[in-house]
Every structure is written in structure tokens, then in C-alpha cells.
Design a protein around this motif. Structure first.
Motif, short mmCIF file in Angstrom:
data_model
loop_
_atom_site.label_atom_id
_atom_site.label_comp_id
_atom_site.label_asym_id
_atom_site.label_seq_id
_atom_site.Cartn_x
_atom_site.Cartn_y
_atom_site.Cartn_z
N SER A 62 0.93 -1.37 -0.11
CA SER A 62 0.20 0.01 0.06
C SER A 62 1.19 1.25 -0.53
CB SER A 62 -0.69 -0.19 1.02
OG SER A 62 -1.61 1.16 1.44
N ALA A 63 2.13 0.80 0.67
CA ALA A 63 2.73 2.20 0.88
C ALA A 63 3.64 2.62 -0.40
CB ALA A 63 4.76 1.97 1.68
N LEU A 64 3.99 1.73 -1.36
CA LEU A 64 4.57 1.32 -2.38
C LEU A 64 3.74 2.27 -3.28
CD1 LEU A 64 6.82 -1.59 -2.11
CD2 LEU A 64 7.79 0.93 -2.33
N PHE A 65 2.30 1.82 -3.66
CA PHE A 65 1.62 2.66 -4.72
C PHE A 65 0.48 3.23 -4.30
CE2 PHE A 65 -1.66 -1.07 -3.34
CZ PHE A 65 -3.16 -0.44 -2.89
N THR A 66 0.84 3.55 -3.68
CA THR A 66 0.59 5.44 -2.63
C THR A 66 1.77 6.41 -2.84
OG1 THR A 66 1.17 5.03 -0.37
CG2 THR A 66 -1.42 5.17 -0.99
N ALA A 67 2.81 5.82 -2.74
CA ALA A 67 4.06 6.74 -2.97
C ALA A 67 4.23 6.75 -4.88
CB ALA A 67 5.32 5.83 -2.63
N GLY A 68 3.93 5.78 -5.56
CA GLY A 68 3.77 5.32 -6.68
C GLY A 68 2.83 7.27 -7.38
N GLY A 99 1.93 -1.64 -14.40
CA GLY A 99 2.23 -1.80 -13.15
C GLY A 99 1.36 -3.07 -12.91
N SER A 100 0.69 -3.19 -13.23
CA SER A 100 -0.19 -4.93 -13.17
C SER A 100 0.06 -5.54 -13.52
CB SER A 100 -1.38 -4.62 -13.50
OG SER A 100 -2.63 -3.18 -13.18
N ALA A 101 0.77 -5.27 -14.35
CA ALA A 101 1.48 -7.02 -15.86
C ALA A 101 2.86 -7.04 -14.64
CB ALA A 101 1.67 -6.00 -16.78
N GLY A 102 3.64 -5.90 -14.36
CA GLY A 102 4.17 -6.34 -13.59
C GLY A 102 4.70 -6.77 -12.54
N ILE A 117 8.85 -3.05 -7.28
CA ILE A 117 9.05 -2.04 -8.28
C ILE A 117 7.76 -1.85 -9.24
CG2 ILE A 117 10.13 -1.80 -10.26
CD1 ILE A 117 12.31 -3.27 -9.04
N ALA A 118 7.12 -3.06 -9.32
CA ALA A 118 5.41 -3.69 -10.32
C ALA A 118 4.38 -2.77 -9.23
CB ALA A 118 5.41 -4.49 -10.08
N LEU A 119 4.69 -3.02 -8.05
CA LEU A 119 3.43 -2.06 -6.78
C LEU A 119 3.62 -0.68 -7.07
CD1 LEU A 119 2.90 -4.31 -4.22
CD2 LEU A 119 1.46 -3.36 -6.15
N PHE A 120 4.40 -0.02 -7.56
CA PHE A 120 5.27 1.38 -7.54
C PHE A 120 4.60 2.38 -8.82
CE2 PHE A 120 7.77 5.46 -8.37
CZ PHE A 120 7.73 6.09 -7.00
N VAL A 121 5.21 1.32 -9.73
CA VAL A 121 4.38 1.76 -11.05
C VAL A 121 2.31 1.49 -10.92
CG1 VAL A 121 4.05 1.11 -13.59
CG2 VAL A 121 6.78 0.89 -11.97
N TYR A 122 2.24 0.54 -10.55
CA TYR A 122 1.04 0.72 -10.35
C TYR A 122 0.05 1.66 -10.17
CZ TYR A 122 -2.97 -1.73 -8.49
OH TYR A 122 -4.27 -1.45 -7.97
N GLY A 123 0.67 2.31 -8.86
CA GLY A 123 0.31 3.08 -8.05
C GLY A 123 0.04 4.25 -8.64
N ALA A 124 0.38 4.43 -10.00
CA ALA A 124 -0.38 5.24 -11.50
C ALA A 124 -1.56 5.32 -11.30
CB ALA A 124 0.33 5.75 -12.41
N GLY A 125 -2.06 4.08 -11.87
CA GLY A 125 -3.56 4.04 -12.22
C GLY A 125 -4.26 4.99 -10.74
N THR A 126 -3.99 4.57 -9.27
CA THR A 126 -4.56 5.09 -7.89
C THR A 126 -4.38 7.30 -8.22
OG1 THR A 126 -3.96 3.21 -6.12
CG2 THR A 126 -4.76 5.45 -5.60
N ALA A 127 -3.18 7.52 -8.44
CA ALA A 127 -3.09 8.36 -8.63
C ALA A 127 -4.59 8.75 -9.96
CB ALA A 127 -1.79 9.19 -9.49
N THR A 128 -4.41 8.48 -10.75
CA THR A 128 -5.33 8.98 -12.24
C THR A 128 -6.61 9.40 -11.83
OG1 THR A 128 -4.33 7.37 -14.07
CG2 THR A 128 -5.71 8.58 -14.50
#
Length: 411
Positions: A62-68, A99-102, A117-128
């Protein structure tokens, strides 16, 4: 300069037909992205716990995809500022799909570093998903801004409720494909985010931010700004930061808490589905309340609701799915009240010339708060237990009240 456009002081958009089209496209993309967002939330912590064999770092996903999402919020804001909402939002969702694929690749390879790393990239979906709410308000009249924001938010409900409940079926599909069960929901996330990006790239025309600038809405609404404006930029940001921190911390560890007490992914998926529904489904009512009774009143209500959520979660027996679902529903409602009121404050306070960039920076702060909540939640539960985490979060949410009261007295 004369114009035959409707008067915004009457609460009407200067381009109602364009606003209706923009909202329709945003609603479609939010339904899709809601499924992508919620599916990952449901199993992210469980996947990390399974790969690491420890609860201590279960809050790290959760921390990683919110940081992402913090980095993505800056990028989306800057792209939107220079090129419009359409390329900014589409790029954000596409990044979330990557990120999901990762995550799926990391689960197959049993590689924790790749997972993070992938969860960090996945966080872009949350931001969007969150940035889209601003697009709904670009063409809205000041008196209807909160309701425009709420229309976009409520669209996330359908996908957000369906997504977690597909955790078990997508897990079965993953087994069939030779993918670890807990990575299954990310199959749904990747597909949903990619489709949301496609919808926005093809159909978000006219671009709401670019059209708003061309119509010079800022000049049109100066006469009504004082009537509709809430406390301003800082209290709006503080409201959303606090509600995000508390919500993410408690939400992240609830599936882990349930799993540790014998509940399966179906039960935790149901609880998260109820939570996500409460995050978005009340949005039309919340938007109306914010426009009708003011930003500060509803912001204060968010703090009290989050306190009730924390108390309920702390007091709920570990075997009671019903009480945990009630606690997570209150948690989602408190977040909704804070997000809609805070977003209206921000949009009221920032001029069109710098709006997207400022909104992106505000969402960075929100994402950092979420990352802090997610990362600390696992440590708190490991050291003191889930009830302590829930009660502490509820008490922390009350900080919204003095922040709003101080601002109100200073104005």
C-alpha cells in the motif's frame, strides 16, 4: 466583451453540452478504473505477506503504490497543465496497466524486489483515478462544483464494488494460467486500466481544462467566487491529507487482520467491496451537502465519521465480518466526505492558469500521506495489534476539526 453563454452566477456551466459529454466519458472510465483500483487493494498486502512470510511489511504494498501515485500525480498534473486532461489521464491509466503486468510477472518469478517496483508503477492508476475528479469540475459552475466532482467519484462505485468480489474468480483463472492465486486480481486491474486509458484517449473531447481556459471561466466566475469559496488551499489540502492517511492505514491491514483470524479472500473481498462502495456511492449526496451547507461543515463531519470508524473497528471481534464491514463502511464514508469537501476547497481557491499543476501537487501530498499510513500500519499492527491501529487512526482524524476551526477564525 459580450457573450450569450449562460450566466454562471445562476449555477449553470457556460457550456452545458460539453460538460455533459465530459462527465459521461469520465463516468465510463471511472467505472473501469474502479475495478482496477479495488482489485489490487484487496490482495496487495496478502501477496506481500505470502512472498515475505511476515506481517511486518504487509503494509509496504500500500505504501509503495501510494508513493508511486505521488510521482504520478506530479506527472499527470504537469501533463494536464501543458497539454490538457485527456493526455494526462490516459497516460496515467496506461502506466497503471503496466504496473499490474509487472505484479503478475513478479508473482510468477517469486521476486519480491520486482513486486515492489511493479507496485510502485501500479500506483499511477490510483493517482489517475483521483485526478479525474478535477476534470469533472473544470467546466462546472462554482455553485455546482462539488456535485460535478461527486458525479465522477460515484462512477467508481460499480467497478470498485465488483472488483474485490472478483478476487476469488480471478484467483481461479490465475491458477488455470499457471499464475499464483493472489496475483489473479491484477489480471483484472491491468485490463481495466488499459480500457480506461483507451476510453479517455479516444472520447474525452473537448478537453475540459483546455476548453475552460478558452472560455476564460476564471474571469466569468470572479463575481461568484466569494460566495462559493471555502476556506482555501491549505485547509482543503489538510482535510484530504488526514482523511487519506487514516483511511489507507486501517483499510490496508483489515484484510490481513481477517486473514490472520481464519477468514478467506471471499470474506475480505466482501468487506473491501463494502468499503469501496462507501468511499464512492455517497458522492452525489456529499456533493449536494457540500454545495448546500459549505465546505467546512462537511470537512468537520469527515473527521467525526472517521473517529466512529476507528472505534468500531477497534471494538469489533475478529470473527465478526459484519462489524468489520460496518467499520470499513464508515471509513469509506469519512474519506468521501473529506475528499469531496477538500476538492471543492482546492478548486475554488486556485485560478485556471495554474489549476492542474497545483492540483497535482496537492495530490502528491495526499499520496505521501497514504504511503505513510500504509507503511506504518503493518508496523503498528505487528507491535500493538489491529485494534490499536484502528483507534489511533480514528483519534488522529479529529485533527481535521482544529485545522478547519483555526482557518475559519482567521478569515
Amino acid at each position: 466583451m459580450t457573450s450569450t453563454a449562460p450566466d454562471t452566477t445562476a449555477g449553470m456551466s457556460p457550456r452545458p453540452e460539453a460538460q455533459r459529454r465530459v462527465l459521461a466519458v469520465l463516468v465510463t472510465s471511472q467505472i473501469l478504473s474502479g475495478a482496477g483500483l479495488a482489485a489490487g487493494i484487496t490482495v496487495g498486502a496478502l501477496l506481500a505477506q505470502d512472498m515475505l512470510g511476515s506481517t511486518d511489511l504487509a503494509g509496504l504494498p500500500s505504501a509503495l503504490f501510494t508513493a508511486g501515485s505521488a510521482l504520478a500525480a506530479v506527472t499527470i498534473g504537469r501533463i494536464s497543465q501543458s497539454r490538457g486532461r485527456r493526455p494526462g489521464l490516459a497516460a496515467g491509466y496506461l502506466t497503471g496497466a503496466v504496473g499490474s503486468a509487472g505484479v503478475i510477472a513478479a508473482a510468477v518469478a517469486d521476486n519480491a524486489v520486482l513486486l515492489f517496483i511493479a507496485l510502485f508503477v501500479y500506483g499511477a492508476g490510483t493517482a489517475t483515478n483521483l485526478q479525474a475528479r478535477y476534470a469533472g469540475a473544470d467546466l462546472a459552475a462554482p455553485a455546482h462544483r462539488a456535485r460535478a466532482v461527486s458525479t465522477v467519484l460515484v462512477a467508481t462505485t460499480l467497478g470498485g464494488v465488483v472488483g474485490p468480489n472478483l478476487a476469488a474468480p480471478t484467483g481461479d483463472l490465475a491458477d488455470t494460467l499457471g499464475i499464483p492465486t493472489l496475483a489473479g486480481p491484477f489480471l483484472l486491474s491491468g485490463t481495466a486500466y488499459a480500457l480506461a486509458a483507451l476510453v479517455l484517449a479516444v472520447w474525452l473531447r473537448p478537453d475540459p481544462l483546455l476548453l475552460a481556459r478558452s472560455l476564460d471561466l476564471q474571469q466569468r466566475t470572479e463575481n461568484t467566487a466569494a460566495r462559493t469559496r471555502g476556506p482555501g488551499l491549505i485547509p482543503g489540502a489538510l482535510t484530504m491529507i488526514l482523511t487519506q492517511l487514516v483511511m489507507v492505514a486501517i483499510m490496508t491491514m483489515t484484510p490481513v487482520h481477517m486473514h490472520d483470524h481464519g477468514h478467506g479472500t471471499a470474506a475480505s473481498g466482501l468487506v473491501i467491496a463494502i468499503h469501496v462502495g462507501a468511499m464512492y456511492l455517497p458522492s452525489p449526496l456529499t456533493g449536494w451537502l457540500v454545495d448546500a451547507y459549505g465546505r467546512t461543515v462537511i470537512a468537520a463531519a469527515s473527521g467525526l465519521t472517521l473517529l466512529a470508524a476507528g472505534i468500531t473497528a477497534a471494538a469489533a471481534p475478529a470473527d465478526s465480518v459484519t462489524l468489520l464491514a460496518l467499520a470499513l463502511a464508515l471509513l469509506g464514508l469519512g474519506w468521501n466526505l473529506g475528499l469531496v469537501s477538500g476538492t471543492a476547497m482546492i478548486t475554488d481557491a486556485v485560478p485556471l492558469a495554474t489549476r492542474a499543476k497545483t492540483q497535482g501537487m496537492v495530490d502528491v501530498s495526499i499520496a505521501i500521506a497514504g504511503a505513510t499510513g500504509g507503511l506504518s500500519s503493518g508496523l503498528v499492527v505487528s507491535a500493538a495489534g489491529y485494534p490499536v491501529l484502528a483507534l489511533t487512526g480514528g483519534i488522529l482524524a479529529l485533527a481535521v476539526l482544529p485545522a478547519i476551526a483555526t482557518t475559519a477564525r482567521s478569515r
